[in-house]
Each structure stands twice: as C-alpha cells, then as structure tokens.
Design an enzyme around this catalytic site. Structure first.
Site, PDB file in Angstrom:
ATOM      1  N   GLY A   1       0.782  -1.238   0.000  1.00 28.13           N
ATOM      2  CA  GLY A   1       0.000   0.000   0.000  1.00 28.13           C
ATOM      3  C   GLY A   1       0.807   1.276   0.000  1.00 28.13           C
ATOM      4  N   SER A   2       2.021   1.249  -0.557  1.00 35.18           N
ATOM      5  CA  SER A   2       2.774   2.510  -0.569  1.00 35.18           C
ATOM      6  C   SER A   2       2.204   3.494  -1.589  1.00 35.18           C
ATOM      7  CB  SER A   2       4.264   2.260  -0.815  1.00 35.18           C
ATOM      8  OG  SER A   2       4.491   1.799  -2.120  1.00 35.18           O
ATOM      9  N   ASN A   3       1.668   3.002  -2.693  1.00 36.95           N
ATOM     10  CA  ASN A   3       0.993   3.913  -3.627  1.00 36.95           C
ATOM     11  C   ASN A   3      -0.300   4.445  -3.020  1.00 36.95           C
ATOM     12  OD1 ASN A   3       2.306   4.283  -6.381  1.00 36.95           O
ATOM     13  ND2 ASN A   3       2.578   2.084  -5.987  1.00 36.95           N
TER      14      ASN A   3
ATOM     15  N   ARG B   1     -14.746 -15.564 -10.164  1.00 37.83           N
ATOM     16  CA  ARG B   1     -14.260 -14.200 -10.310  1.00 37.83           C
ATOM     17  C   ARG B   1     -15.415 -13.194 -10.428  1.00 37.83           C
ATOM     18  NH1 ARG B   1      -8.807 -13.021 -11.586  1.00 37.83           N
ATOM     19  NH2 ARG B   1      -8.190 -15.132 -12.086  1.00 37.83           N
TER      20      ARG B   1
ATOM     21  N   MET C   1      -3.727  -7.228  -7.143  1.00 37.53           N
ATOM     22  CA  MET C   1      -3.103  -8.352  -7.861  1.00 37.53           C
ATOM     23  C   MET C   1      -4.097  -9.372  -8.415  1.00 37.53           C
ATOM     24  SD  MET C   1      -0.048  -7.386  -7.825  1.00 37.53           S
ATOM     25  CE  MET C   1       0.875  -8.799  -8.386  1.00 37.53           C
TER      26      MET C   1
ATOM     27  N   HIS D   1       1.336   0.731 -13.227  1.00 38.09           N
ATOM     28  CA  HIS D   1       2.127  -0.452 -13.582  1.00 38.09           C
ATOM     29  C   HIS D   1       3.614  -0.089 -13.510  1.00 38.09           C
ATOM     30  CE1 HIS D   1       3.218  -4.223 -15.383  1.00 38.09           C
ATOM     31  NE2 HIS D   1       4.007  -3.561 -16.210  1.00 38.09           N
TER      32      HIS D   1
ATOM     33  N   VAL E   1      -4.969  -6.828 -19.947  1.00 30.33           N
ATOM     34  CA  VAL E   1      -4.181  -6.536 -18.741  1.00 30.33           C
ATOM     35  C   VAL E   1      -3.018  -5.593 -19.069  1.00 30.33           C
ATOM     36  CG1 VAL E   1      -2.703  -7.554 -16.959  1.00 30.33           C
ATOM     37  CG2 VAL E   1      -4.768  -8.749 -17.682  1.00 30.33           C
TER      38      VAL E   1
ATOM     39  N   ALA F   1       9.328   6.973  -8.025  1.00 29.47           N
ATOM     40  CA  ALA F   1       8.700   7.688  -9.146  1.00 29.47           C
ATOM     41  C   ALA F   1       7.190   7.436  -9.172  1.00 29.47           C
ATOM     42  CB  ALA F   1       9.340   7.259 -10.460  1.00 29.47           C
TER      43      ALA F   1
HETATM   44  C1  GRF Z   1       3.710  -1.181  -7.347  1.00 34.72           C
HETATM   45  O1  GRF Z   1       4.990  -1.353  -7.879  1.00 34.72           O
HETATM   46  C2  GRF Z   1       2.690  -1.030  -8.437  1.00 34.72           C
HETATM   47  O2  GRF Z   1       3.178  -0.383  -9.583  1.00 34.72           O
HETATM   48  C3  GRF Z   1       2.372  -2.464  -8.774  1.00 34.72           C
HETATM   49  O3  GRF Z   1       2.389  -3.130  -7.549  1.00 34.72           O
HETATM   50  C4  GRF Z   1       3.217  -2.431  -6.625  1.00 34.72           C
HETATM   51  C5  GRF Z   1       2.378  -2.096  -5.453  1.00 34.72           C
HETATM   52  O4  GRF Z   1       3.124  -1.525  -4.407  1.00 34.72           O
HETATM   53  N1  GRF Z   1       1.126  -2.555  -9.501  1.00 34.72           N
HETATM   54  P1  GRF Z   1       2.363  -0.837  -3.202  1.00 34.72           P
HETATM   55  O5  GRF Z   1       1.420  -1.866  -2.625  1.00 34.72           O
HETATM   56  O6  GRF Z   1       1.642   0.354  -3.724  1.00 34.72           O
HETATM   57  O7  GRF Z   1       3.450  -0.479  -2.243  1.00 34.72           O
END
Ligand code: GRF
Length: 221
Positions: free
Chosen positions: A14-16, A67, A92, A111, A146, A175
């Site tokens: 969850g860093s994004n 699904r 995922m 991505h 995808v 980034a």
């Molecule tokens: C990130 O590298 C994102 O681009 C990819 O999965 C990773 C998720 O990282 N789809 P986080 O959970 O946001 O830290």
C-alpha cells in the site's frame, strides 16, 4: 476539498495508496478516498488506510465461487461507499471484461514499467535482462487487456550500472509515488479526455507534470 470520490483497490503493502492518501490530505486536492478494499485480509495497506481514518475492508476473493461473484461484491462495496472512480494500487487480481466495462473510463492502474514494454509481473527483472537504459512506471486507464489502456502519465528512471531488481524497484517506486497523485489530480480536475487510445490533457504541455524523466545527463568527460 472533496471532489472526485475514489475507491482504492489494493492487495499488499500500500505505498501507492499512501501516496494517494497524502495527496488527498492537501486542502486543494480535487479528490477524496471514500473506501479502500483489499482482496488480501492481511494487506499492510489496510492498516495505512485505517490509520488515516478511512473506510477500509477486506473482500477476500477466496470466499467467492468465481471471479464474477467476487467482482460483483467489489463493485457493490465501491458503490455503497459512494465511489465514482477506482484507483488500482498494487491490486493483484486480473479483472474480467464485465468489471472493466462497468468502470470503463472511471478506473486507472499503476504499472511498474514503461508500457507497452514489460506488461505483467516481474517487470524489473525483465527490464534488467533486456538491458534497457530507461525503466519506469505508467498510469493508464483500465481496459479489458491486462496492463493496457490509454496512458495518462509516465515516469522514467535510469537503469544504473550495478542495479539489481531491488535497487531498480526502489527507484521506480519513488517515481510511482510522484506520478500517481499527479495523474489523479488532472483526472479529478476533469482535464483528461480519452481519444481513441490516447489521453489528451487540457492545459498541460507535453513535458508537463505527467511526464517525469531523468533529463539529459550532459556530456561525459
Ligand atoms: C507497485 O509497484 C505497483 O506499480 C504495482 O504493484 C506495486 C504495489 O506496491 N502494480 P504498493 O502496494 O503500492 O506499495
């Protein structure tokens, strides 16, 4: 500021998500996160969301027969929370056409590669194997295929001598954290338009905030 109501789908760290949470905390940010949903109950990102006082829940895909039923539960939860837009942030699970079409034009993904290079998993390892000099990340609208769909923004980073998968991933991730909020901001401001397979953005120069790159290194001595 309220504005676009966003549901964030995650599966892990969850860093994004955190980058989006931080961006939304700014008074002038034109979007708010109304719910965070993880298909993995143990996802660390759920803790980040709760820490920020956000609605956060797990919807475990293993609890559903297929699904389609899992995704119906996702859409139901997103809509119950009032989401009118979806950000995939390290989510995922592959999404079916039905889900994608329901949210078409209202869902974006990040991505960790410069699409259309290296779609799918292990993008950093594959970039190293290919020997590319620039790698990076892409925010794109979610389309049935995808890791495809109109590109909103990209951030490039150099691949340095001695890089391994971890060092390259860390550079790309930094980034990502810059790029994702910038893309969401322009979308929430209503400045993006999908024209065929391209995203046109009002009032933003080609070298504007959605194109992040290391720039020319200058002559080598
Ligand atoms: C990130 O590298 C994102 O681009 C990819 O999965 C990773 C998720 O990282 N789809 P986080 O959970 O946001 O830290």
């Amino acid at each position: 500021m309220a504005g676009l109501k966003v549901g964030v789908l995650i599966s892990g760290r969850g860093s994004n998500l955190q980058a989006l949470i931080d961006a939304c905390a700014a008074a002038d940010f034109p979007a708010e996160i109304v719910t965070v949903i993880s298909n993995e109950p143990a996802a660390a990102g759920l803790g980040r969301a709760r820490q920020a006082g956000l609605d956060a829940r797990a919807i475990d895909h293993r609890d559903f027969a297929d699904r389609g039923r899992f995704e119906a539960a996702l859409t139901e939860a997103l809509e119950a929370a009032g989401a009118d837009f979806v950000c995939l942030a390290g989510f995922m699970r592959v999404l079916t056409d039905r889900f994608v079409r329901h949210w078409l034009g209202r869902a974006i993904n990040i991505h960790p590669a410069l699409l259309p290079s290296f779609p799918g998993t292990d993008s950093h390892a594959r970039a190293l194997t290919a020997g590319v000099k620039l790698h990076g990340c892409t925010v794109h609208y979610v389309w049935p295929e995808v890791d495809a769909g109109p590109i909103v923004g990209q951030a490039a980073v150099p691949v340095l001598t001695g890089d391994d998968e971890a060092s390259l991933a860390a550079r790309v991730l930094a980034a990502e954290h810059q790029l994702y909020p910038r893309c969401l901001r322009l979308i929430a401001e209503g400045r993006t338009r999908v024209v065929e397979n391209r995203v046109e953005i009002d009032g933003v120069a080609p070298s504007g905030p959605l194109l992040i790159h290391p720039g020319p290194a200058g002559p080598e001595s």
